[in-house]
Write a protein that holds these residues in place. Structure first.
Motif, mmCIF file in Angstrom:
data_model
loop_
_atom_site.group_PDB
_atom_site.id
_atom_site.type_symbol
_atom_site.label_atom_id
_atom_site.label_comp_id
_atom_site.label_asym_id
_atom_site.label_seq_id
_atom_site.Cartn_x
_atom_site.Cartn_y
_atom_site.Cartn_z
ATOM 1 N N ASP A 63 44.367 10.570 113.534
ATOM 2 C CA ASP A 63 43.892 8.367 112.884
ATOM 3 C C ASP A 63 45.375 8.095 112.656
ATOM 4 O O ASP A 63 45.194 6.982 113.073
ATOM 5 C CB ASP A 63 42.716 8.706 112.311
ATOM 6 N N ASN A 64 45.802 8.791 112.141
ATOM 7 C CA ASN A 64 47.226 7.924 111.532
ATOM 8 C C ASN A 64 48.655 7.831 112.103
ATOM 9 O O ASN A 64 49.878 7.568 111.461
ATOM 10 C CB ASN A 64 47.033 8.011 109.919
ATOM 11 N N VAL A 65 48.058 8.447 113.477
ATOM 12 C CA VAL A 65 49.334 8.877 113.971
ATOM 13 C C VAL A 65 49.309 8.223 115.570
ATOM 14 O O VAL A 65 48.923 8.468 116.007
ATOM 15 C CB VAL A 65 49.732 10.668 114.001
ATOM 16 N N VAL A 66 50.301 7.588 115.786
ATOM 17 C CA VAL A 66 51.010 6.857 116.947
ATOM 18 C C VAL A 66 51.512 7.125 117.650
ATOM 19 O O VAL A 66 53.184 7.799 116.820
ATOM 20 C CB VAL A 66 50.537 5.036 116.517
ATOM 21 N N VAL A 67 52.245 6.720 118.674
ATOM 22 C CA VAL A 67 53.329 7.929 119.608
ATOM 23 C C VAL A 67 53.972 6.162 119.729
ATOM 24 O O VAL A 67 53.474 5.640 120.750
ATOM 25 C CB VAL A 67 52.905 8.511 120.962
ATOM 26 N N ASP A 68 55.038 6.408 120.783
ATOM 27 C CA ASP A 68 56.196 4.924 120.515
ATOM 28 C C ASP A 68 57.179 5.681 121.572
ATOM 29 O O ASP A 68 57.499 7.003 121.097
ATOM 30 C CB ASP A 68 56.093 3.947 119.464
ATOM 31 N N CYS A 69 58.560 4.757 121.843
ATOM 32 C CA CYS A 69 59.562 5.784 122.748
ATOM 33 C C CYS A 69 60.938 4.243 121.886
ATOM 34 O O CYS A 69 60.454 3.080 122.066
ATOM 35 C CB CYS A 69 59.492 5.805 124.098
ATOM 36 N N ASN A 70 61.439 4.399 122.245
ATOM 37 C CA ASN A 70 62.909 3.891 122.036
ATOM 38 C C ASN A 70 64.238 4.471 122.463
ATOM 39 O O ASN A 70 64.482 5.734 121.891
ATOM 40 C CB ASN A 70 62.961 4.084 120.417
ATOM 41 N N ASP A 71 65.061 3.218 123.024
ATOM 42 C CA ASP A 71 66.596 3.979 123.284
ATOM 43 C C ASP A 71 67.153 3.092 123.163
ATOM 44 O O ASP A 71 68.485 3.029 123.323
ATOM 45 C CB ASP A 71 66.456 3.490 125.032
ATOM 46 N N GLY A 72 67.040 2.679 121.596
ATOM 47 C CA GLY A 72 68.639 2.092 120.945
ATOM 48 C C GLY A 72 68.596 3.171 119.061
ATOM 49 O O GLY A 72 67.821 3.965 118.958
ATOM 50 N N LEU A 73 69.170 2.244 117.940
ATOM 51 C CA LEU A 73 69.082 2.599 116.817
ATOM 52 C C LEU A 73 67.681 2.876 116.059
ATOM 53 O O LEU A 73 66.892 2.138 116.269
ATOM 54 C CB LEU A 73 70.266 1.961 116.267
ATOM 55 N N LEU A 74 68.112 4.423 115.567
ATOM 56 C CA LEU A 74 66.694 4.115 114.869
ATOM 57 C C LEU A 74 66.646 3.685 113.889
ATOM 58 O O LEU A 74 65.326 3.186 112.851
ATOM 59 C CB LEU A 74 66.789 6.112 114.355
ATOM 60 N N ALA A 75 67.406 3.168 112.979
ATOM 61 C CA ALA A 75 67.783 2.001 111.812
ATOM 62 C C ALA A 75 67.115 1.065 112.516
ATOM 63 O O ALA A 75 66.144 0.301 111.138
ATOM 64 C CB ALA A 75 68.838 2.069 110.918
ATOM 65 N N ASP A 76 67.386 0.346 113.764
ATOM 66 C CA ASP A 76 66.548 -1.075 113.625
ATOM 67 C C ASP A 76 65.001 -0.568 114.375
ATOM 68 O O ASP A 76 64.795 -1.657 113.513
ATOM 69 C CB ASP A 76 67.807 -1.346 115.096
ATOM 70 N N TYR A 77 64.867 0.938 115.221
ATOM 71 C CA TYR A 77 63.422 0.635 114.571
ATOM 72 C C TYR A 77 62.547 0.664 113.850
ATOM 73 O O TYR A 77 61.740 0.303 113.672
ATOM 74 C CB TYR A 77 63.411 2.037 115.854
ATOM 75 N N LEU A 78 63.414 0.935 112.997
ATOM 76 C CA LEU A 78 62.727 1.156 111.690
ATOM 77 C C LEU A 78 62.532 -0.399 110.759
ATOM 78 O O LEU A 78 61.473 -0.745 110.138
ATOM 79 C CB LEU A 78 63.276 2.402 109.946
ATOM 80 N N LYS A 79 63.608 -1.325 110.957
ATOM 81 C CA LYS A 79 63.670 -2.001 110.416
ATOM 82 C C LYS A 79 62.465 -3.417 111.258
ATOM 83 O O LYS A 79 61.881 -3.915 110.789
ATOM 84 C CB LYS A 79 64.848 -3.206 110.983
ATOM 85 N N ARG A 80 62.575 -3.393 112.349
ATOM 86 C CA ARG A 80 61.180 -4.063 113.230
ATOM 87 C C ARG A 80 59.545 -3.284 113.471
ATOM 88 O O ARG A 80 58.793 -4.078 113.362
ATOM 89 C CB ARG A 80 61.287 -3.776 115.185
ATOM 90 N N THR A 81 59.276 -2.085 112.373
ATOM 91 C CA THR A 81 58.589 -1.880 112.309
ATOM 92 C C THR A 81 57.553 -1.909 111.154
ATOM 93 O O THR A 81 56.166 -1.279 110.685
ATOM 94 C CB THR A 81 58.388 0.182 113.080
ATOM 95 N N GLY A 82 58.713 -1.914 110.285
ATOM 96 C CA GLY A 82 58.557 -2.036 108.788
ATOM 97 C C GLY A 82 58.181 -0.391 108.097
ATOM 98 O O GLY A 82 57.571 -0.688 106.894
ATOM 99 N N ALA A 83 58.708 0.110 109.169
ATOM 100 C CA ALA A 83 58.766 2.069 108.742
ATOM 101 C C ALA A 83 59.653 2.498 107.418
ATOM 102 O O ALA A 83 61.105 1.719 107.565
ATOM 103 C CB ALA A 83 58.734 3.310 109.774
#
Length: 166
Positions: A63-83
């Motif tokens: 229930d608490n797992v989702v799937v996504d994809c990213n073609d950029g920097l992981l650090a930027d993805y974390l910032k965008r998602t609040g992770a």
């Protein structure tokens, strides 16, 4: 505040070792994003869409797992998602050296990024997507290495495929 973690990887294809780390991460965090990342250094056997679909097929009951994809920097993805956490599985000391460098780089790019290392179970120490691809290419039994829901798809795609370079 929700504790959000990202489990990044190429997942080409997802293995039982990956799934073990994802399952364990899902007990530690409120939300886990399994992130299919683009790696320019690797020639993928499966498209990003196929990898996302395979992962979804094996985590859809979490229930608490989702799937996504990213073609950029992981650090930027974390910032965008609040992770705030990156979860990485470690098989051996050789994995640690590379992953430690990546953890430091991600922390430098985004000071809100903490990396959490989960050690693999003994039965998965040798397991990698590359091992699965090589065994499947030669018609070997991969049933003990990949989730049953996606076994047939992986096997049919990889068996003596000209697209796979081993």
């Amino acid at each position: 505040m929700k504790r959000i973690a990202v489990c990044p990887g190429s997942f080409d294809p997802i293995t039982l070792g990956h799934l073990d780390i994802i399952n364990r991460a899902s007990t530690l965090f409120d939300k886990v994003i399994v992130l299919v990342s683009f790696n320019a250094a690797k020639k993928a056997a499966f498209t990003v869409g196929e990898r996302v679909e395979m992962i979804y097929d094996v985590v859809k009951d979490l229930d608490n797992v989702v799937v996504d994809c990213n073609d950029g920097l992981l650090a930027d993805y974390l910032k965008r998602t609040g992770a705030t956490a990156i979860v990485k599985g470690l098989r051996a000391v050789s994995d640690f050296e590379y992953e430690f460098q990546m953890a430091l780089a991600n922390r430098k790019l985004y000071d809100g990024a903490e990396t959490v290392f989960l050690t693999t179970t003994g039965e998965n120490m040798f397991l990698s997507s590359s091992v699965v691809k090589q065994i499947a290419y030669f018609g070997g039994d991969i049933s003990g290495f990949v989730p049953p829901q996606i076994h047939d798809f992986i096997k049919s795609r990889l068996l003596k495929s000209d697209d796979i370079k081993i």
